[in-house]
Design an enzyme around this catalytic site. Sequence first.
Site, PDB file in Angstrom:
ATOM      1  N   ASP A  67       0.820  -1.209   0.000  1.00 20.44           N
ATOM      2  CA  ASP A  67       0.000   0.000   0.000  1.00 20.44           C
ATOM      3  C   ASP A  67       0.860   1.267   0.000  1.00 20.44           C
ATOM      4  OD1 ASP A  67      -2.215  -1.562  -0.034  1.00 20.44           O
ATOM      5  OD2 ASP A  67      -2.849  -1.145   2.010  1.00 20.44           O
ATOM      6  N   ARG A  72       2.857   6.152  -2.894  1.00 18.29           N
ATOM      7  CA  ARG A  72       3.978   6.862  -3.526  1.00 18.29           C
ATOM      8  C   ARG A  72       3.706   7.051  -5.015  1.00 18.29           C
ATOM      9  NH1 ARG A  72       9.163   8.498  -3.089  1.00 18.29           N
ATOM     10  NH2 ARG A  72      10.641   8.039  -4.779  1.00 18.29           N
ATOM     11  N   ASN A 136      -4.865   8.816   1.362  1.00 20.77           N
ATOM     12  CA  ASN A 136      -5.164   8.133   2.619  1.00 20.77           C
ATOM     13  C   ASN A 136      -5.478   9.113   3.752  1.00 20.77           C
ATOM     14  OD1 ASN A 136      -5.166   5.412   2.088  1.00 20.77           O
ATOM     15  ND2 ASN A 136      -3.470   4.931   3.448  1.00 20.77           N
ATOM     16  N   ASP A 137      -4.474   9.906   4.120  1.00 21.00           N
ATOM     17  CA  ASP A 137      -4.677  10.743   5.304  1.00 21.00           C
ATOM     18  C   ASP A 137      -3.674  11.871   5.404  1.00 21.00           C
ATOM     19  OD1 ASP A 137      -2.272   9.486   6.281  1.00 21.00           O
ATOM     20  OD2 ASP A 137      -3.464   7.851   7.082  1.00 21.00           O
ATOM     21  N   ASP A 166      -0.936  12.590  21.131  1.00 24.31           N
ATOM     22  CA  ASP A 166       0.184  12.461  20.195  1.00 24.31           C
ATOM     23  C   ASP A 166      -0.089  13.130  18.851  1.00 24.31           C
ATOM     24  OD1 ASP A 166       1.502  11.062  22.103  1.00 24.31           O
ATOM     25  OD2 ASP A 166       1.379   9.115  21.140  1.00 24.31           O
ATOM     26  N   GLY A 178      -6.181   2.359   7.354  1.00 26.04           N
ATOM     27  CA  GLY A 178      -4.761   2.529   7.626  1.00 26.04           C
ATOM     28  C   GLY A 178      -4.495   2.974   9.059  1.00 26.04           C
ATOM     29  N   TYR A 179      -3.795   4.093   9.201  1.00 30.36           N
ATOM     30  CA  TYR A 179      -3.432   4.605  10.514  1.00 30.36           C
ATOM     31  C   TYR A 179      -4.681   4.898  11.344  1.00 30.36           C
ATOM     32  CZ  TYR A 179      -0.381   7.221  13.779  1.00 30.36           C
ATOM     33  OH  TYR A 179       0.326   7.657  14.867  1.00 30.36           O
TER      34      TYR A 179
END
Length: 281
Positions: A67, A72, A136-137, A166, A178-179
């Site tokens: 991914d 990229r 994505n983000d 954080d 994802g994250y």
Amino acid sequence: MKELKDFLIFVNSKKDGDDAVSNQLAEMIRKEGGRVRIAHGDKDVTDGCIRNELIEGTDAMIVLGGDGTVLRAVHVTKDYNIPMIGVNLGTVGFLAEVEVWRMNDMVKKLMSGEYKTEEKMMLKGRIGDNTYTALNDMVVYRTGKLQVVAVKIFVNGEFLETYTGDGVIVSTPTGSTGYNLSAGGPLVAPSTKVIILTPISPHSLVNKSFVFSSDDEITLSIDDKICDERYTVEAAFDAYEIQRVYDKEKCYVSLSDKSVTFLSIYNRNFYDILRQRINRR
């Protein structure tokens, strides 16, 4: 659909170090009468963009990697809007649809027009005079030693909440797996058009995520008591483009007018893929 004949293979050299998979794929395309060029992410990208002579005239891009490689590829070809499909050389592979052993079937379907297209929304981020995009983000996070960062959240100019922790993730439905998922945020079907905001390790008894309309503009403002030379804050777009964020500086996030076209050769069910990929972790 249009029969695709001219391909660019974008390969992650760390995952295909001897070019065995990319050369095998290129030979499959040539055997079917197609044209192909191979671009390596570590040497064929200049100033954040892929070399012109590699991409001109391309019908579609085949990405070899995981991914991260797909993300990229999105960024280094963002000025060309080339349809893409991913071959999974990674682990989870939500964005990379095809396994290596099915590459020959993929080539035949793409070249005979047996595929579907799917448009995926992107985010636009603006910090000062700089503008970025993300499939994505966008993640705002603290660097340095263990130090919390306070981020004030505004929606369409109206104050919503202050997150202390954080950092904060602003993601698309594509990025929800994802994250955002790792941080405890909601999973969202990829066909929806929403913006998701999730705190990272918040200093709170309640971990709240918010889901906004894609028509909304989200503003993130950094608390002026947090940053110094030891403790800085950065904004990362798809973990690819990164900019430092200073005291009181604002990050504006909204729906981008750009999108990414993905090619699909199977009738994939998002929830089946979700179960398979999550269980693979």
